[in-house]
Write a protein that holds these residues in place. Structure first.
Motif, short mmCIF file in Angstrom:
data_model
loop_
_atom_site.label_atom_id
_atom_site.label_comp_id
_atom_site.label_asym_id
_atom_site.label_seq_id
_atom_site.Cartn_x
_atom_site.Cartn_y
_atom_site.Cartn_z
N GLU A 120 7.97 86.03 33.74
CA GLU A 120 7.42 85.62 34.90
C GLU A 120 8.21 84.68 35.70
N ALA A 121 9.18 85.06 36.05
CA ALA A 121 10.47 84.41 36.82
C ALA A 121 10.03 84.62 38.25
N GLU A 122 10.32 83.73 39.34
CA GLU A 122 10.35 83.61 40.30
C GLU A 122 11.29 83.78 41.38
N LEU A 123 12.62 83.72 40.76
CA LEU A 123 13.71 83.59 41.62
C LEU A 123 14.92 84.38 40.86
N VAL A 124 15.52 84.64 41.67
CA VAL A 124 17.13 85.30 41.09
C VAL A 124 18.11 84.72 41.92
N ILE A 125 19.11 84.19 41.14
CA ILE A 125 20.20 83.64 41.75
C ILE A 125 21.52 84.56 41.44
N PHE A 126 22.12 85.03 42.33
CA PHE A 126 23.40 85.93 42.15
C PHE A 126 24.74 85.09 42.29
N ASP A 127 25.46 85.33 41.37
CA ASP A 127 27.01 84.21 41.08
C ASP A 127 27.73 85.01 42.23
N HIS A 128 27.43 85.27 43.30
CA HIS A 128 28.32 85.81 44.25
C HIS A 128 27.79 85.56 45.58
N GLU A 129 28.79 85.92 46.84
CA GLU A 129 27.92 85.68 48.15
C GLU A 129 27.61 87.07 48.44
N LEU A 130 26.28 87.12 48.73
CA LEU A 130 25.58 88.45 49.13
C LEU A 130 25.37 88.59 50.79
N THR A 131 25.49 89.65 51.34
CA THR A 131 25.18 89.87 52.67
C THR A 131 23.83 90.02 52.90
N GLY A 132 23.36 89.86 54.07
CA GLY A 132 21.76 89.92 54.27
C GLY A 132 21.42 91.22 53.99
N VAL A 133 21.89 92.30 54.09
CA VAL A 133 21.41 93.66 53.92
C VAL A 133 21.53 93.79 52.36
N GLN A 134 22.37 93.30 51.47
CA GLN A 134 22.04 92.94 50.06
C GLN A 134 20.86 92.21 49.64
N VAL A 135 20.63 91.02 50.14
CA VAL A 135 19.37 90.18 49.91
C VAL A 135 18.12 90.98 50.19
N ARG A 136 18.07 91.51 51.32
CA ARG A 136 16.97 92.44 51.56
C ARG A 136 16.80 93.62 50.45
N ASN A 137 17.72 94.55 50.42
CA ASN A 137 17.44 95.44 49.39
C ASN A 137 17.22 94.97 47.85
N ILE A 138 17.62 94.02 47.44
CA ILE A 138 17.60 93.38 46.05
C ILE A 138 16.20 92.95 46.08
N GLU A 139 15.71 92.39 47.09
CA GLU A 139 14.23 91.66 47.45
C GLU A 139 13.22 92.69 47.13
N ASN A 140 13.49 93.92 47.97
CA ASN A 140 12.68 95.29 47.84
C ASN A 140 12.48 95.79 46.49
N ILE A 141 13.59 95.55 45.88
CA ILE A 141 13.51 96.09 44.55
C ILE A 141 13.09 95.33 43.41
N LEU A 142 13.33 94.03 43.51
CA LEU A 142 12.76 93.16 42.41
C LEU A 142 11.74 92.45 42.65
N ASP A 143 11.34 92.39 43.97
CA ASP A 143 9.81 91.65 44.42
C ASP A 143 9.79 90.59 44.06
N VAL A 144 10.91 89.66 44.36
CA VAL A 144 10.99 88.22 44.07
C VAL A 144 11.87 87.63 44.90
N ARG A 145 12.04 86.08 45.29
CA ARG A 145 13.18 85.75 46.26
C ARG A 145 14.45 85.97 45.42
N VAL A 146 15.39 86.10 46.38
CA VAL A 146 16.85 86.44 46.08
C VAL A 146 17.72 85.51 46.91
N ILE A 147 18.63 84.68 46.05
CA ILE A 147 19.56 83.88 46.79
C ILE A 147 20.79 83.99 46.14
#
Length: 415
Positions: free
Chosen positions: A76-103
């Motif tokens: 029941e997690a609400e956020l994913v934090i990636f240990d890398h710099e993500l591009t705007g496209v990567q953030v959008r794509n990952i959020e679409n797959i995971l359905d949670v906030r991604v930073i």
């Protein structure tokens, strides 16, 4: 941007990392966990995927993202934090797959800095770094970017919301840079004034959470926030202390360092970090209790070299001796001292080391100055510091801190 300033309940968070062999992924994700805790996130899980390269669309492979999705639902997690710099496209794509906030790691660090900044300069520096990081990532963030109609009262024929946002950010960046340039002029003036007045400066540098603020508090009662958190303090604090020989030294606390510190932050805080390059001596504080002490020392050394600090005397202040498992391996000399800022031990030796490594700008002497040499006594009084003064039969007996340019003449009256 990740915002959690007003939430009392910690945000349930899962950390994600792609291990390409470029750095120690385990150590980096441990540090990311500490950063997340500093931002009031509750880390409930983590995932590391070994890959030769990052996926250009989603950073992590599709299969592992599917597993991460299941883990998020279970925890029941609400956020994913990636240990890398993500591009705007990567953030959008990952959020679409995971359905949670991604930073990403940089966004998290910028958010912590924004929470910690207190002074005008600190706030401006953080916002500048945020805007510079945000600008190239507007494209592909999934916001409404529909075209606007042309004609009177609009922002130009066919101009998109994306272009409008970019123009606004560029304008804001120019304003922030101009404001910081003015503050930089004031800082440079202050440095020049200190040099002119003969004020000695010691810059306290080191990895974040090694105890710099605790040391400053213990030495000067500065009242700076000192917590067991990464980036507990961000703004510069300056306080004066007196050395055993009577000379005063201005201690200047600088922003904490961290591995893979975002480039925009290094640039934004360059004027702050340049305090180290302008110092007469550098106190390089290290955490004796940390298993990462060697790596942390390398990060600090690399940035000091980048700032052009070669040739400035350094004292390696090995802090947290009270919590270190092996202190007998530390060899103390004129440039290395072992202390506990928390327990306030080792300070006498630290002050002696500072005194020994500073350039000789003044010397404490006992002098008997004849009454007909009152002009020289006036010079000593003006350029130095008199601790005691009494009138003897043959002249004025003083215990004084004598400026370096007067020492040669002062030797004549030495007692």
């Amino acid at each position: 941007m990740y915002e959690n300033k007003t939430e009392e309940r910690p945000v349930k968070t899962v950390l994600a990392c792609v291990d390409t062999g470029e750095f120690d992924a385990e150590a980096s994700i441990d540090e990311l966990s500490e950063l997340a805790a500093t931002a009031n996130a509750e880390v409930v899980g983590s995932v590391i995927q070994k890959r030769p390269t990052f996926d250009p669309a989603t950073c992590m492979g599709a299969g592992r993202l599917g597993e991460l999705k299941e883990q998020l639902d279970t925890l029941e997690a609400e956020l994913v934090i990636f240990d890398h710099e993500l591009t705007g496209v990567q953030v959008r794509n990952i959020e679409n797959i995971l359905d949670v906030r991604v930073i990403d790691r940089t966004t998290l660090i910028l958010d912590i800095f924004a929470q910690r900044a207190r002074t005008k300069e600190g706030k401006l520096q953080v916002e500048l770094a945020q805007q510079k990081y945000r600008l190239p990532r507007l494209t592909g963030m999934g916001t409404s970017l529909s075209r606007l109609g042309g004609g009177i009262g609009t922002r130009g024929p066919g101009e998109t919301k994306l272009e409008t946002d970019k123009r606004h950010i560029r304008k804001r960046i120019s304003y922030l840079e101009a404001e910081l340039e003015e503050l930089k002029k004031h800082r440079n003036f202050s440095r020049s004034r200190r040099k002119k007045d003969g004020v000695l400066c010691a810059a306290i540098v080191g990895y974040t959470n090694v105890g710099k603020s605790t040391l400053l508090n213990a030495l000067t009662d500065a009242g700076v926030l000192a917590e067991n958190k990464l980036f507990a303090t961000l703004d510069i604090t300056s306080r004066a202390i007196e050395l055993p020989d009577g000379r005063s030294v201005m201690l200047i606390d600088t922003v904490g360092l961290i591995r893979r510190l975002p480039h925009n932050l290094v640039e934004a805080f360059k004027s702050t970090l340049e305090e180290a390059a302008a110092a007469d001596i550098i106190l390089n504080v290290q955490d004796l209790s940390s298993p990462e002490i060697k790596e942390q020392a390398e990060v600090t050394a690399e940035l000091l070299n980048e700032l052009g600090c070669e040739g400035i005397p350094q004292i390696y202040v090995m802090n947290k001796a009270d919590a270190a498992p092996f202190t007998d391996t530390v060899f103390e000399d004129d440039n290395t001292v072992m202390i506990s800022a928390k327990e306030r031990t080792g300070f006498d030796r630290l002050l002696k080391c500072i005194m020994k490594n500073l350039p000789e700008t003044a010397k404490r002497m006992k002098l008997l100055i004849p009454y007909d040499k009152g002009a020289f006594l006036g010079k000593v009084r003006q350029d130095g510091k008199i601790f005691s003064e009494e009138y003897a039969e043959n002249g004025t007996l003083i215990d004084a801190l004598v400026d370096v340019k007067l020492i040669k003449e002062a030797e004549i009256y030495k007692v």
